[in-house]
Structures are given as C-alpha cells and as structure tokens.
Design a protein around this motif. Structure first.
Motif, mmCIF file in Angstrom:
data_model
loop_
_atom_site.group_PDB
_atom_site.id
_atom_site.type_symbol
_atom_site.label_atom_id
_atom_site.label_comp_id
_atom_site.label_asym_id
_atom_site.label_seq_id
_atom_site.Cartn_x
_atom_site.Cartn_y
_atom_site.Cartn_z
ATOM 1 N N LEU A 216 0.804 -1.215 0.000
ATOM 2 C CA LEU A 216 0.000 0.000 0.000
ATOM 3 C C LEU A 216 0.838 1.267 0.000
ATOM 4 C CD1 LEU A 216 -2.842 -0.999 2.506
ATOM 5 C CD2 LEU A 216 -2.975 -0.852 0.006
ATOM 6 N N GLY A 217 2.153 1.119 0.055
ATOM 7 C CA GLY A 217 3.034 2.269 -0.013
ATOM 8 C C GLY A 217 3.628 2.704 1.299
ATOM 9 N N ALA A 218 3.462 1.904 2.364
ATOM 10 C CA ALA A 218 4.004 2.278 3.668
ATOM 11 C C ALA A 218 5.516 2.110 3.665
ATOM 12 C CB ALA A 218 3.383 1.425 4.772
ATOM 13 N N SER A 219 6.196 3.001 4.370
ATOM 14 C CA SER A 219 7.646 2.945 4.483
ATOM 15 C C SER A 219 8.050 1.821 5.445
ATOM 16 C CB SER A 219 8.181 4.280 4.992
ATOM 17 O OG SER A 219 7.687 4.550 6.295
ATOM 18 N N PRO A 220 9.308 1.364 5.374
ATOM 19 C CA PRO A 220 9.748 0.321 6.323
ATOM 20 C C PRO A 220 9.615 0.746 7.781
ATOM 21 C CG PRO A 220 11.276 0.483 4.496
ATOM 22 C CD PRO A 220 10.329 1.621 4.341
ATOM 23 N N TRP A 221 9.855 2.046 8.079
ATOM 24 C CA TRP A 221 9.684 2.514 9.451
ATOM 25 C C TRP A 221 8.250 2.306 9.924
ATOM 26 C CZ3 TRP A 221 13.709 3.702 12.429
ATOM 27 C CH2 TRP A 221 14.907 4.065 11.812
ATOM 28 N N ARG A 222 7.293 2.601 9.059
ATOM 29 C CA ARG A 222 5.894 2.449 9.441
ATOM 30 C C ARG A 222 5.496 0.980 9.549
ATOM 31 N NH1 ARG A 222 1.538 5.789 9.519
ATOM 32 N NH2 ARG A 222 -0.514 4.810 9.293
ATOM 33 N N VAL A 223 6.015 0.160 8.636
ATOM 34 C CA VAL A 223 5.666 -1.266 8.657
ATOM 35 C C VAL A 223 6.137 -1.911 9.961
ATOM 36 C CG1 VAL A 223 6.106 -3.491 7.566
ATOM 37 C CG2 VAL A 223 5.623 -1.485 6.160
ATOM 38 N N TYR A 224 7.415 -1.671 10.312
ATOM 39 C CA TYR A 224 7.961 -2.314 11.505
ATOM 40 C C TYR A 224 7.544 -1.608 12.796
ATOM 41 C CZ TYR A 224 10.870 -5.168 8.461
ATOM 42 O OH TYR A 224 11.306 -6.070 7.526
ATOM 43 N N GLY A 225 7.378 -0.300 12.738
ATOM 44 C CA GLY A 225 7.030 0.425 13.961
ATOM 45 C C GLY A 225 5.566 0.394 14.312
ATOM 46 N N ARG A 226 4.689 0.414 13.313
ATOM 47 C CA ARG A 226 3.254 0.510 13.568
ATOM 48 C C ARG A 226 2.531 -0.824 13.447
ATOM 49 N NH1 ARG A 226 0.921 5.514 12.889
ATOM 50 N NH2 ARG A 226 -0.971 4.414 13.537
ATOM 51 N N HIS A 227 3.122 -1.800 12.778
ATOM 52 C CA HIS A 227 2.398 -3.049 12.518
ATOM 53 C C HIS A 227 3.119 -4.276 13.063
ATOM 54 C CE1 HIS A 227 -0.472 -0.960 9.899
ATOM 55 N NE2 HIS A 227 0.572 -0.299 9.411
ATOM 56 N N VAL A 228 4.427 -4.373 12.858
ATOM 57 C CA VAL A 228 5.146 -5.565 13.318
ATOM 58 C C VAL A 228 5.446 -5.478 14.812
ATOM 59 C CG1 VAL A 228 7.229 -6.951 13.024
ATOM 60 C CG2 VAL A 228 6.123 -5.927 11.034
ATOM 61 N N LEU A 229 5.959 -4.333 15.260
ATOM 62 C CA LEU A 229 6.355 -4.203 16.661
ATOM 63 C C LEU A 229 5.194 -4.397 17.646
ATOM 64 C CD1 LEU A 229 8.662 -3.629 18.614
ATOM 65 C CD2 LEU A 229 8.212 -1.187 18.351
ATOM 66 N N PRO A 230 4.007 -3.826 17.438
ATOM 67 C CA PRO A 230 2.912 -4.092 18.391
ATOM 68 C C PRO A 230 2.519 -5.561 18.485
ATOM 69 C CG PRO A 230 2.419 -2.149 17.082
ATOM 70 C CD PRO A 230 3.623 -2.782 16.460
ATOM 71 N N ASN A 231 2.695 -6.313 17.393
ATOM 72 C CA ASN A 231 2.313 -7.723 17.415
ATOM 73 C C ASN A 231 3.326 -8.607 18.135
ATOM 74 O OD1 ASN A 231 -0.156 -7.519 15.958
ATOM 75 N ND2 ASN A 231 0.993 -7.305 14.059
ATOM 76 N N ILE A 232 4.550 -8.136 18.277
ATOM 77 C CA ILE A 232 5.569 -8.927 18.967
ATOM 78 C C ILE A 232 5.942 -8.302 20.307
ATOM 79 C CG2 ILE A 232 6.474 -9.689 16.751
ATOM 80 C CD1 ILE A 232 8.856 -7.858 17.177
ATOM 81 N N ALA A 233 5.232 -7.237 20.693
ATOM 82 C CA ALA A 233 5.590 -6.538 21.931
ATOM 83 C C ALA A 233 5.441 -7.426 23.151
ATOM 84 C CB ALA A 233 4.737 -5.276 22.078
ATOM 85 N N SER A 234 4.415 -8.287 23.177
ATOM 86 C CA SER A 234 4.206 -9.141 24.353
ATOM 87 C C SER A 234 5.390 -10.085 24.559
ATOM 88 C CB SER A 234 2.914 -9.943 24.186
ATOM 89 O OG SER A 234 2.975 -10.754 23.019
ATOM 90 N N THR A 235 5.906 -10.651 23.484
ATOM 91 C CA THR A 235 7.065 -11.542 23.598
ATOM 92 C C THR A 235 8.301 -10.791 24.065
ATOM 93 O OG1 THR A 235 6.161 -12.886 21.806
ATOM 94 C CG2 THR A 235 8.461 -13.235 22.381
ATOM 95 N N LEU A 236 8.490 -9.577 23.571
ATOM 96 C CA LEU A 236 9.640 -8.785 23.984
ATOM 97 C C LEU A 236 9.538 -8.365 25.442
ATOM 98 C CD1 LEU A 236 10.060 -6.518 20.822
ATOM 99 C CD2 LEU A 236 11.381 -8.544 21.447
ATOM 100 N N ILE A 237 8.325 -8.058 25.916
ATOM 101 C CA ILE A 237 8.148 -7.676 27.315
ATOM 102 C C ILE A 237 8.481 -8.838 28.235
ATOM 103 C CG2 ILE A 237 6.411 -7.026 29.027
ATOM 104 C CD1 ILE A 237 5.083 -5.335 26.864
#
Length: 316
Positions: A216-237
């Motif tokens: 859809l045109g999202a930058s890598p910062w947006r992909v990893y910061g807004r979509h990937v990171l919230p989904n793996i945040a529980s494991t990182l915590i």
C-alpha cells in the motif's frame, strides 16, 4: 352402541406420562456452566506467589521514587560514635533500625538510595539492550542476505564472549562513570532480543499483513514500527522481565568488585562489597542489601514466568 363404541375407542395399554419440564428453574445454574465458570475464574485468579511478587516490586518502585523523602538520614552523614551499631532486636535502638556501617552511616538510608540506583541502572540497561537488539533484528529481517549474515555473526560473537571479562576490560581502560556503566550493561543480552525480533519479523512477513501494508506504499519505518512491533511486543516484554534480574545481578557483581557505582553514590552491590570486610562483626551491613537483591530478582522472575504463561496462546 354408543357406550360400546366409546369403550372400544378408549386405549387399553398403559398411558404415557407427559414429558417432564426441562426448563431450568430461575436462580439455578446448570452444572456444566457452573464448572466452566469456576474454571474460568481460577484461570483469571492470580497465584499467591505472583501477588506477593507484584507487591514486592511495587514496594521497591515506591521506595525508589520516594527515597529522598523517606530516608531518615543523608547517605553521607557520619556518626563515628554510633559506628557498627546493631539493628533493632539485636541490641540497637530505633534511631538506626537497620544499624550503622563502619563509618556510622545509617544502613536504612543507604539501602533506600541503593535500591533507587540499582533499579535505575537495571531499567536503563534493559531499555538499551532491548532497543539495540530489536533494531538489529528488524534490520536483518528487512535486508536479508549479507546484512542478515553480518548481524547473525555479531549475535554469535556476543553470545560466545564472556561479558564479565569484557566489562572488566572496558571499565579498566576507559575509567568508570555512571553513563558508561549503564551503556556497558545495556550491551549484555541484546543478542536474544535480536534473535526474537528477527524471527518474529520474518514470521510476520510470511503471514501477509506486513507485505500487504508494504504494497500500500508504507515505508519500512511504518511497517515495523506501527504493525510488526505491536504484534511482537508481548514476547519482547516477557523477555525483558526475564533478563531484568540478570542485569541486577551483573550490576551487583561489578559493584561488589569495585568497578560499578563509585562513592559517594551507592548501590546494592556496593553495599555488599563494603560489608564483606565486616561479615563476622557486623553482618547486618551486607545482609539487608543481599536480601533485597534475592527478593527483587525472584519477584521479577516470577512475574516474567506468569506473563509468559498468560501471553502464550498455545497454553490457553
């Protein structure tokens, strides 16, 4: 004829009883529903060990925040007339509830300041370690190829390097300062975050939602910061809660060796290091910080284990 026909029409066999009323009376819960609700409540109920661990960690955080207000004395206040005074219950008075050290300094006041310093170092080092590991993990997952191989080689090198020897060499060569000490501890354990972040980022790309956002045109910062990171945040915590006690113990060990926090500041390991010379005459100097170290690391480990069980979907 009418009587005979009526008698003939009457049934000769046993009369079937009407079907029982299957409706549940009001106020009564069926047995299956009651058992399932009880099981759900038991799953949601916190174990007693986790409750005690949360209470202890909360108390330590409050002590760290209010150390200046609740300390009865300054950590550098000397009282040579009261040096090596025992705590309350062992011949001491309420003027120094936990006794005094070899210079007459109040052990309770120094304990409050040590808790604040140790938690500050542990939180700062954990944040640095997590940020560095996640950034390198995302970098390896995004570029793949040579970049991924370089990151994995660096991860293997960090895992194989004895960190205590590396810390001793860095502190001996560059000198000791609190920012350098926190950054040095932040280099401990970042490789586990890098591996977790890389694996979960690759898995997110395979699931399709990250690729869809990228198309859809999202930058890598947006992909990893807004979509990937919230989904793996529980494991990182959960990983952070499990590595947090290691940083506390590492800081205590380096401060015990005299390479950590330097006077006039104090930490839990610093107190244990100074108290080892008086372990036979005034064991209370190192006993109280040692108990705090053990209980704090145990409490954080229990909370981390509980979070891992709660956030793991395969255990539900």
């Amino acid at each position: 004829m009418s009587e005979l026909s009526l008698n003939a029409a009457a049934p000769t066999g046993p009369v079937a009883a009407p079907p029982p009323n299957t409706a549940t009376p009001p106020g009564i819960v069926p047995a299956g529903t009651a058992s399932s609700s009880v099981a759900t409540r038991r799953k949601r109920r916190l174990p007693a060990s986790v409750v005690l661990a949360l209470c202890w960690v909360t108390a330590m955080l409050l002590v760290a925040l209010l150390a200046d207000r609740i300390s009865p004395y300054s950590i550098t206040a000397l009282d040579l007339r009261s040096r090596l005074s025992p705590p309350v219950g062992f011949g001491g008075g309420w003027a120094h509830p936990l006794g005094t050290d070899e210079l007459g300094r109040d052990v309770l006041s120094r304990l409050f300041a040590s808790i604040r310093m140790s938690l500050l170092i542990a939180f700062g080092a954990s944040a640095i370690s997590a940020a560095l590991g996640v950034a390198l993990g995302f970098l390896a997952a995004h570029f793949r190829g040579l970049v991924e191989q370089a990151v994995l080689a660096l991860v293997d090198f960090q895992a194989a390097m004895p960190f205590l020897i590396l810390a001793l060499a860095v502190l001996a060569f560059f000198g000791n300062s609190l920012p350098l000490f926190v950054c040095l501890l932040g280099l401990n354990g970042w490789e586990r975050y890098a591996r977790i972040a890389r694996g979960l980022a690759i898995s997110a790309g395979a699931q399709g939602y990250a690729a869809a956002v990228r198309q859809l045109g999202a930058s890598p910062w947006r992909v990893y910061g807004r979509h990937v990171l919230p989904n793996i945040a529980s494991t990182l915590i959960v990983s952070m809660t499990l590595s947090f006690p290691e940083i506390i113990l590492l800081e205590s060990g380096l401060s015990f060796l005299g390479l950590g926090v330097q006077p006039p500041m104090t930490s839990l390991g610093n107190m244990v290091g100074y108290g080892r010379e008086y372990i036979t005459r005034a064991s209370w100097i190192l006993l109280s910080p040692s108990v705090v170290i053990v209980l704090t690391t145990l409490s954080v480990s229990l909370i981390g284990d509980w979070l891992r069980d709660r956030l793991d979907p395969t255990l539900r």
